[in-house]
Scaffold this motif. Sequence first.
Motif, PDB file in Angstrom:
ATOM      1  N   ALA A   1       0.835  -1.203   0.000  1.00 26.96           N
ATOM      2  CA  ALA A   1       0.000   0.000   0.000  1.00 26.96           C
ATOM      3  C   ALA A   1       0.866   1.249   0.000  1.00 26.96           C
ATOM      4  O   ALA A   1       0.557   2.234  -0.680  1.00 26.96           O
ATOM      5  CB  ALA A   1      -0.927   0.000   1.217  1.00 26.96           C
ATOM      6  N   THR A   2       1.958   1.206   0.758  1.00 25.65           N
ATOM      7  CA  THR A   2       2.852   2.360   0.824  1.00 25.65           C
ATOM      8  C   THR A   2       3.526   2.606  -0.524  1.00 25.65           C
ATOM      9  O   THR A   2       3.730   3.749  -0.929  1.00 25.65           O
ATOM     10  CB  THR A   2       3.925   2.154   1.907  1.00 25.65           C
ATOM     11  N   LEU A   3       3.863   1.511  -1.212  1.00 31.14           N
ATOM     12  CA  LEU A   3       4.436   1.666  -2.564  1.00 31.14           C
ATOM     13  C   LEU A   3       3.489   2.481  -3.431  1.00 31.14           C
ATOM     14  O   LEU A   3       3.909   3.265  -4.275  1.00 31.14           O
ATOM     15  CB  LEU A   3       4.663   0.301  -3.216  1.00 31.14           C
ATOM     16  N   GLY A   4       2.204   2.281  -3.238  1.00 27.38           N
ATOM     17  CA  GLY A   4       1.215   3.006  -4.030  1.00 27.38           C
ATOM     18  C   GLY A   4       0.800   4.316  -3.396  1.00 27.38           C
ATOM     19  O   GLY A   4      -0.161   4.927  -3.827  1.00 27.38           O
ATOM     20  N   GLY A   5       1.477   4.726  -2.325  1.00 28.95           N
ATOM     21  CA  GLY A   5       1.185   6.021  -1.721  1.00 28.95           C
ATOM     22  C   GLY A   5       0.106   5.978  -0.638  1.00 28.95           C
ATOM     23  O   GLY A   5      -0.282   7.015  -0.133  1.00 28.95           O
ATOM     24  N   LEU A   6      -0.405   4.817  -0.295  1.00 30.01           N
ATOM     25  CA  LEU A   6      -1.394   4.617   0.774  1.00 30.01           C
ATOM     26  C   LEU A   6      -2.772   5.200   0.497  1.00 30.01           C
ATOM     27  O   LEU A   6      -3.662   5.080   1.309  1.00 30.01           O
ATOM     28  CB  LEU A   6      -0.885   5.185   2.106  1.00 30.01           C
ATOM     29  N   ILE A   7      -2.947   5.894  -0.643  1.00 21.72           N
ATOM     30  CA  ILE A   7      -4.262   6.492  -0.873  1.00 21.72           C
ATOM     31  C   ILE A   7      -4.833   6.084  -2.226  1.00 21.72           C
ATOM     32  O   ILE A   7      -5.801   6.665  -2.692  1.00 21.72           O
ATOM     33  CB  ILE A   7      -4.219   8.034  -0.809  1.00 21.72           C
TER      34      ILE A   7
ATOM     35  N   VAL B   1      11.320   3.562  -0.614  1.00 17.39           N
ATOM     36  CA  VAL B   1      10.184   4.412  -0.963  1.00 17.39           C
ATOM     37  C   VAL B   1      10.030   5.552   0.033  1.00 17.39           C
ATOM     38  O   VAL B   1       9.850   6.705  -0.343  1.00 17.39           O
ATOM     39  CB  VAL B   1       8.887   3.584  -1.024  1.00 17.39           C
ATOM     40  N   LEU B   2      10.132   5.249   1.316  1.00 16.73           N
ATOM     41  CA  LEU B   2       9.911   6.297   2.309  1.00 16.73           C
ATOM     42  C   LEU B   2      10.978   7.382   2.200  1.00 16.73           C
ATOM     43  O   LEU B   2      10.698   8.558   2.418  1.00 16.73           O
ATOM     44  CB  LEU B   2       9.892   5.702   3.723  1.00 16.73           C
ATOM     45  N   VAL B   3      12.192   6.977   1.825  1.00 14.77           N
ATOM     46  CA  VAL B   3      13.248   7.978   1.705  1.00 14.77           C
ATOM     47  C   VAL B   3      13.110   8.734   0.382  1.00 14.77           C
ATOM     48  O   VAL B   3      13.143   9.964   0.337  1.00 14.77           O
ATOM     49  CB  VAL B   3      14.643   7.327   1.806  1.00 14.77           C
ATOM     50  N   ALA B   4      12.926   7.986  -0.710  1.00 16.97           N
ATOM     51  CA  ALA B   4      13.000   8.625  -2.027  1.00 16.97           C
ATOM     52  C   ALA B   4      11.669   9.194  -2.495  1.00 16.97           C
ATOM     53  O   ALA B   4      11.610  10.282  -3.044  1.00 16.97           O
ATOM     54  CB  ALA B   4      13.533   7.634  -3.059  1.00 16.97           C
ATOM     55  N   ARG B   5      10.586   8.463  -2.306  1.00  9.50           N
ATOM     56  CA  ARG B   5       9.304   8.932  -2.841  1.00  9.50           C
ATOM     57  C   ARG B   5       8.171   8.666  -1.862  1.00  9.50           C
ATOM     58  O   ARG B   5       7.386   7.741  -2.038  1.00  9.50           O
ATOM     59  CB  ARG B   5       8.987   8.215  -4.166  1.00  9.50           C
ATOM     60  N   PRO B   6       8.069   9.496  -0.829  1.00  4.37           N
ATOM     61  CA  PRO B   6       7.047   9.236   0.198  1.00  4.37           C
ATOM     62  C   PRO B   6       5.629   9.176  -0.370  1.00  4.37           C
ATOM     63  O   PRO B   6       4.736   8.620   0.254  1.00  4.37           O
ATOM     64  CB  PRO B   6       7.194  10.414   1.147  1.00  4.37           C
TER      65      PRO B   6
END
Lengths: 262, 289
Positions: B227-233, B272-277
């Motif tokens: 889900a986080t990979l997809g931005g959680l939304i 992802v959290l570092v490069a593209r939150p």
Amino acid sequence: MSLEVRGLHAGYGRLAVLHGIDLTAGEGELVAVIGANGAGKSTLLRALSGLLPVTSGTVHLAGTDVTGYGPEKLARTGLAHVPENRLVFPSLSVADNLVLGGYTRRRGPAAARKEARDRAMALFPRLEPRLEQAAGTLSGGEQQMLAIARGLMAQPRVLVLDEPSVGLAPRLVGEIFSALGQLRDDGLTLVVVEQNARAAFAVADRVSVMDRGRVVLEGDPAALSTDPRVSGGFLGGGFAADADATTEAAPATGATRAADRR
Amino acid sequence: MTDLLQLLFAGLSQGAVYALVAIGFVAIFTVSGVINLAQGEFAALAGLVAISAVGSGLPLLAAVVLAVLSVALVAVIMERLVIFPVKRMTTLVSLILTLGVSTGLKALMLLVYGPNAEGLTPLTPGSFSLGGVSIRYQELWILLIAGVVSLAVYWFYERTLAGKSLRACAEQPVAARLVGISLTKASLLSFLIAGTVGAIAGVLASPIYFTSWESGLTLGLKGFVAATLGGLISVRGAVLGGLLLGVLETLTAGYISTGLRDAVAFLLLIIVLVARPAGIFGRTAEARV
Ligand SMILES: Nc1ncnc2c1ncn2[C@@H]1O[C@H](COP(=O)(O)OP(=O)(O)O)[C@@H](O)[C@H]1O
Ligand SMILES: [Mg+2]
């Protein structure tokens, strides 16, 4: 009376902001509430539409005591609130924003929903070619029109608007206020909160001036516009000279707005 | 080449399970900002309920339906008991509360179903070979059902009034209330969706990946990473994230070392959290759901 507010007190937690507001808007009347930034205008509208709990006082809508109603129930009873900063649903299409505006009427007759939509489109023809566009991609003026149209989709008896002129060029302000005048002429009751006193005075039937949570002056726009207390004190520096500057969203007002939003 | 195809296929079917769990995270997070750490437990519980129902003689399909309905109910009860009463919900508070629910559910599952891992009877047992790639029928079922469920969820958010009202709550909660949408009902509905898709993930995965009282932990974490990979939304982002994670995991396990399989998720999460939150598939704020 379509909207009758008596001795309204409200605030945020322990902070009391409104200290006994009285406000009346008859059927088919457009009442403007003006006041400087921080006077409590938005707080008044939030209390009216149930976003904020009322500490004391009463609100009547078309004869019904609606004091203490939540926003959902108030929307269903016939009060639509067009909020400060428009708050359109940005990723949803213009058409879907309108559909959601009619959320409380979703189980009502489809014909009434269609009629509300046709009337909103007739009022703001600029929205028509943009129906499939995401609302977030509209210009500021178009977003304001959409916010008003969305409010109308609820088929309200009373429409309250929070600073519809903020950040818009004078030509658009004129367009929006003439639409509000048209709604009034069609029999809708409107309460418009504004810092832009000039735009509000031009269409209002009556004006209330707010200062620090109280209504300090009330009356006919023609009489009030020449009142030195209006141009001098209560608008935080005069209304004639100030009006156009506020509509152009000068950097300074932009900054205060950003703070306001939080 | 056959090896690669074999791994890709296995990865997609594993990833489809992650995708469903990820949709659950997205459904809840978008509406209320709650990160539901019990999402993996929804899947585990569904698997265990189905297994025990089959064990007590219920036909497989009936057991699956029972499992999905019970978990949907658990999710709804959880929302009313734990989320609804909180006046000012923040993501941090939600983590603490849902961690509590997750722990509670694990203890309950251990107590009721015991410590052993078991697999549910597959919908269709057996496998077949296609160009040297061995494919289990259950994997086909996973891909098919996960695909249909994902499309249905996507359709729900894009086309139905209820779905649009949930997106409205996510984007402008104040305006949503003003048009008459109840945020508390929206939150309840989001838990119902999350419980249902989580449960479907659990019963689909169980025949191949097995289920125990603690299998929700890994599944939940993987779903969260997806889900986080997809931005959680974004539902679309969650599905793509799930598939990507599944494939990367199997490729790592196949070509490097099985021991590294579970490390992939955490590596991806950190990157992802570092490069593209905003997620790797997220475009802008406009790209929600
Ligand atoms: N969300 C809030 N929490 C606490 N105080 C607030 C909040 N919103 C406004 N206030 C305070 O209430 C007073 C009136 O604000 P507001 O109603 O926004 O004024 P206006 O709309 O006339 O500019 C101000 O002193 C402001 O600081
Ligand atoms: Mg204001």
